[in-house]
Design a protein around this motif. Structure first.
Motif, PDB file in Angstrom:
ATOM      1  N   UNK A  55       6.053   5.763   1.727  1.00 16.51           N
ATOM      2  CA  UNK A  55       6.233   4.511   0.989  1.00 16.51           C
ATOM      3  C   UNK A  55       5.205   4.440  -0.138  1.00 16.51           C
ATOM      4  N   UNK A  56       5.686   4.035  -1.330  1.00 16.47           N
ATOM      5  CA  UNK A  56       4.750   3.865  -2.452  1.00 16.47           C
ATOM      6  C   UNK A  56       4.374   2.397  -2.581  1.00 16.47           C
ATOM      7  N   UNK A  57       3.150   2.154  -2.950  1.00 17.78           N
ATOM      8  CA  UNK A  57       2.680   0.788  -3.179  1.00 17.78           C
ATOM      9  C   UNK A  57       3.617   0.071  -4.156  1.00 17.78           C
ATOM     10  N   UNK A  58       4.028  -1.158  -3.804  1.00 17.08           N
ATOM     11  CA  UNK A  58       4.899  -1.934  -4.688  1.00 17.08           C
ATOM     12  C   UNK A  58       6.382  -1.687  -4.473  1.00 17.08           C
ATOM     13  N   UNK A  59       6.696  -0.698  -3.669  1.00 13.60           N
ATOM     14  CA  UNK A  59       8.102  -0.348  -3.434  1.00 13.60           C
ATOM     15  C   UNK A  59       8.792  -1.410  -2.561  1.00 13.60           C
ATOM     16  N   UNK A  60      10.102  -1.641  -2.802  1.00 13.32           N
ATOM     17  CA  UNK A  60      10.909  -2.507  -1.936  1.00 13.32           C
ATOM     18  C   UNK A  60      11.212  -1.715  -0.670  1.00 13.32           C
ATOM     19  N   UNK A  61      10.698  -2.170   0.450  1.00 13.65           N
ATOM     20  CA  UNK A  61      10.826  -1.401   1.686  1.00 13.65           C
ATOM     21  C   UNK A  61      11.956  -1.930   2.568  1.00 13.65           C
ATOM     22  N   UNK A  62      12.007  -3.251   2.757  1.00 11.74           N
ATOM     23  CA  UNK A  62      13.069  -3.850   3.577  1.00 11.74           C
ATOM     24  C   UNK A  62      13.693  -4.993   2.794  1.00 11.74           C
ATOM     25  N   UNK A  63      15.017  -5.047   2.818  1.00 16.37           N
ATOM     26  CA  UNK A  63      15.704  -6.051   2.015  1.00 16.37           C
ATOM     27  C   UNK A  63      16.027  -7.305   2.804  1.00 16.37           C
ATOM     28  N   UNK A  64      15.903  -8.432   2.115  1.00 18.44           N
ATOM     29  CA  UNK A  64      16.360  -9.714   2.634  1.00 18.44           C
ATOM     30  C   UNK A  64      17.759  -9.533   3.229  1.00 18.44           C
ATOM     31  N   UNK A  65      17.987 -10.111   4.400  1.00 16.31           N
ATOM     32  CA  UNK A  65      19.308  -9.986   5.022  1.00 16.31           C
ATOM     33  C   UNK A  65      19.380  -8.874   6.052  1.00 16.31           C
ATOM     34  N   UNK A  66      18.363  -8.013   6.062  1.00 18.45           N
ATOM     35  CA  UNK A  66      18.368  -6.910   7.039  1.00 18.45           C
ATOM     36  C   UNK A  66      18.034  -7.449   8.423  1.00 18.45           C
ATOM     37  N   UNK A  67      18.702  -6.908   9.418  1.00 14.12           N
ATOM     38  CA  UNK A  67      18.380  -7.261  10.802  1.00 14.12           C
ATOM     39  C   UNK A  67      17.228  -6.390  11.275  1.00 14.12           C
ATOM     40  N   UNK A  68      16.257  -7.013  11.902  1.00 12.40           N
ATOM     41  CA  UNK A  68      15.080  -6.268  12.346  1.00 12.40           C
ATOM     42  C   UNK A  68      15.359  -5.576  13.676  1.00 12.40           C
ATOM     43  N   UNK A 104       1.002  23.535   1.007  1.00 11.45           N
ATOM     44  CA  UNK A 104       1.584  23.674   2.347  1.00 11.45           C
ATOM     45  C   UNK A 104       0.793  22.869   3.377  1.00 11.45           C
ATOM     46  N   UNK A 105       1.534  22.152   4.262  1.00 18.01           N
ATOM     47  CA  UNK A 105       0.968  21.361   5.366  1.00 18.01           C
ATOM     48  C   UNK A 105       0.069  20.220   4.903  1.00 18.01           C
ATOM     49  N   UNK A 106       0.250  19.820   3.629  1.00 21.30           N
ATOM     50  CA  UNK A 106      -0.451  18.610   3.176  1.00 21.30           C
ATOM     51  C   UNK A 106       0.589  17.537   2.894  1.00 21.30           C
ATOM     52  N   UNK A 107       0.397  16.365   3.530  1.00 22.74           N
ATOM     53  CA  UNK A 107       1.309  15.233   3.300  1.00 22.74           C
ATOM     54  C   UNK A 107       0.705  14.400   2.186  1.00 22.74           C
ATOM     55  N   UNK A 108       1.390  14.324   1.026  1.00 27.92           N
ATOM     56  CA  UNK A 108       0.787  13.605  -0.104  1.00 27.92           C
ATOM     57  C   UNK A 108       0.709  12.097   0.130  1.00 27.92           C
ATOM     58  N   UNK A 109      -0.225  11.453  -0.508  1.00 26.12           N
ATOM     59  CA  UNK A 109      -0.320   9.988  -0.470  1.00 26.12           C
ATOM     60  C   UNK A 109       1.001   9.401  -0.946  1.00 26.12           C
ATOM     61  N   UNK A 139       0.823  -1.223   0.000  1.00 28.55           N
ATOM     62  CA  UNK A 139       0.000   0.000   0.000  1.00 28.55           C
ATOM     63  C   UNK A 139       0.851   1.265   0.000  1.00 28.55           C
ATOM     64  N   UNK A 140       0.171   2.387  -0.246  1.00 28.39           N
ATOM     65  CA  UNK A 140       0.799   3.697  -0.085  1.00 28.39           C
ATOM     66  C   UNK A 140       0.783   4.070   1.390  1.00 28.39           C
ATOM     67  N   UNK A 141       1.870   4.699   1.876  1.00 27.93           N
ATOM     68  CA  UNK A 141       1.875   5.270   3.222  1.00 27.93           C
ATOM     69  C   UNK A 141       2.292   6.736   3.106  1.00 27.93           C
ATOM     70  N   UNK A 142       1.519   7.714   3.522  1.00 25.18           N
ATOM     71  CA  UNK A 142       0.146   7.511   3.980  1.00 25.18           C
ATOM     72  C   UNK A 142      -0.752   7.092   2.813  1.00 25.18           C
TER      73      UNK A 142
END
Ligand code: AMP
Ligand code: MG
Length: 436
Positions: A165-178, A156-161, A57-60
């Motif tokens: 994070x954009x929908x479909x984006x790679x957010x965390x990579x394999x191998x990353x420590x949580x 001004x003062x609007x946080x865009x959709x 999903x998109x965040x926000x």
């Protein structure tokens, strides 16, 4: 001569000794990252991601307000100033968690709270401090209108959709420590569970007729088993699951029986019974289960070390690391050989502790050409590190390990290092004293 603390042996049989690196390489090459498991995100802290995480999903998820204020059209604010308010009709209110039901038309505005989705038709938010809202309330004037005291650029003062994070984006990579931030990111994606490399179980067996379990009454000639505890705590600290097998007495039956319980683990650690003169029994027991090597590693403390693979049920093999009995030796050998093995099984790729250069505050003596790991307490002052030896360096003096936050490394070929000399220190702990 079995005590690695006394250097009475002048013949240096280095040919029979393994270097620290040779021992490390032979041990570490027997380990691979373990398989993945799926578990609740909050239980995954410190574990390694087994697969890339893409955002569903998109965040926000929608454009929303960054402030408490008024959603409006920036064109409506031309010329607005504190002496020249632009008055807009207030046609509604939208709070976080609500969906706007109205559209902002020219000359109108909607009261909006932080995090609330912005209504259609608006392109800007003005914080309520930049309106006459407070004065109006104080004067008892109607709130069906508001005066805006500033002009604002579009957006001004609007946080865009999708700003974070954009929908479909790679957010965390394999191998990353949580870490806590990654756990939070997973939650922000709406994910309840995550695939991580599982934690290794590490069975720990103390051996010795002299050992008492903490909580038992002190007895003449007996000492408390500290190795089971320092080793279990170390396993926990580095992400493994310790399984205490207790104490095996110095007889074949007990050794066999206790060892049995460790065979389902990913790694079996034993302590003691590996110094010369002692290891015949351990050798007999281990030889029945597989191949075992008794090494002399060119290091102090922790010269004697046993290493082998034991046959286990289900056609498995269990790596066995036999650590020396002396409490500091056991911990230093754990640090050099067991900790990296645990990290590798966890899927981590950085196996080495951080090292720093520090000014030595007392001598390190190295009388028989081994690599000395001296317990030091490192402090930082004016950007420089100082390494203070923590007192008697006997491998039985566990309190000097407790006072230390690092191990200063005196190379094999240095017979002595003096106060004032720079020394490399492997940091066991970073804390406020070293400023990291
Ligand atoms: P060993 O290798 O059996 O000769 O043990 C070397 C030294 O370590 C002896 O002084 C033992 O009493 C001590 N030791 C062995 N096991 C432990 C333990 N689990 N906790 C504390 N000291 C131990
Ligand atoms: Mg013993």
């Amino acid at each position: 001569m079995r005590d690695e603390n006394h250097g009475h042996h002048h013949g240096h049989h280095h040919a029979d000794m393994l270097s620290v690196e040779e021992a490390f390489d032979r041990i570490i090459s027997a380990f691979e990252p373990l398989e993945a498991e799926e578990k609740p995100i909050l239980e995954s802290l410190g574990q390694v991601l087994a697969a890339d995480v893409y955002s569903p999903l998109d965040i926000p998820p929608a454009a929303n307000s960054a402030m408490d204020g008024y959603a409006l059209r920036h064109q409506d604010l031309k010329g607005a100033a504190s002496g020249n308010p632009v008055t807009l009709k207030v046609i509604g209110l939208v709070a976080a968690g609500q969906l706007p039901t109205k559209r902002v038309e020219p000359g109108t505005t909607i009261r909006i709270m932080t995090g609330a989705p912005v209504p259609e038709g608006c392109d800007t938010v003005v914080p309520f401090e930049e309106t006459d809202e407070v004065d109006r309330k104080a004067q008892g004037r109607g709130m069906d209108e508001v005066g805006v005291l500033v002009a604002q650029p579009e957006g001004k003062h609007i946080r865009p959709a999708g700003e974070d994070v954009k929908k479909g984006e790679l957010v965390l990579e394999k191998g990353a420590t949580l870490r806590p931030s990654e756990v939070g990111v997973l939650a922000s994606l709406g994910l309840e569970r995550v695939r991580v490399i599982r934690r290794p179980t590490v069975a720990i067996l103390a051996t010795g007729d002299e050992l008492l379990t903490p909580g038992q009454k002190a007895q003449p000639g007996r000492i408390y088993d500290s190795n089971s505890y320092s080793l279990s705590a170390s396993v926990l600290r580095y992400g493994g699951i310790p399984r205490l097998l207790g104490i095996a007495r110095d007889n074949l039956e007990d050794m066999h029986r206790k060892l049995e319980e460790g065979l389902t683990a990913d790694l079996l650690l034993t302590s003691a019974g590996v110094s010369k003169g002692d290891y015949d029994m351990v050798k007999d027991v281990l030889a029945e289960r597989g191949e075992v090597n008794f090494w002399s590693v060119r290091m102090r403390p922790a010269k004697p070390l046993a290493w082998g693979m034991l046959r286990a049920p289900g056609n498995r093999q269990v790596p066995h690391l036999g650590l020396p009995g002396n409490p500091v030796s056991a911990m230093v050998a754990f640090e050099e050989f067991a900790r990296p093995a645990i990290l590798k099984m966890l899927g981590k790729t950085r196996l080495a502790k951080p090292t720093i250069e520090a000014e030595l505050q007392g001598p390190i003596v190295n009388f028989d050409g081994r690599r000395v790991f001296a317990r030091v307490h490192v402090t930082k002052s004016n950007g420089a590190y100082y390494a203070n030896p923590t007192g008697p360096q006997g491998s039985n003096i566990l309190t000097s390990m407790a006072r230390a936050n690092g191990l200063a490394i005196c190379p094999e070929d240095e017979p002595k290092m003096d106060k004032g000399q720079m020394v490399r220190v492997k940091m066991l702990d970073w804390n406020e004293e070293v400023g990291v």
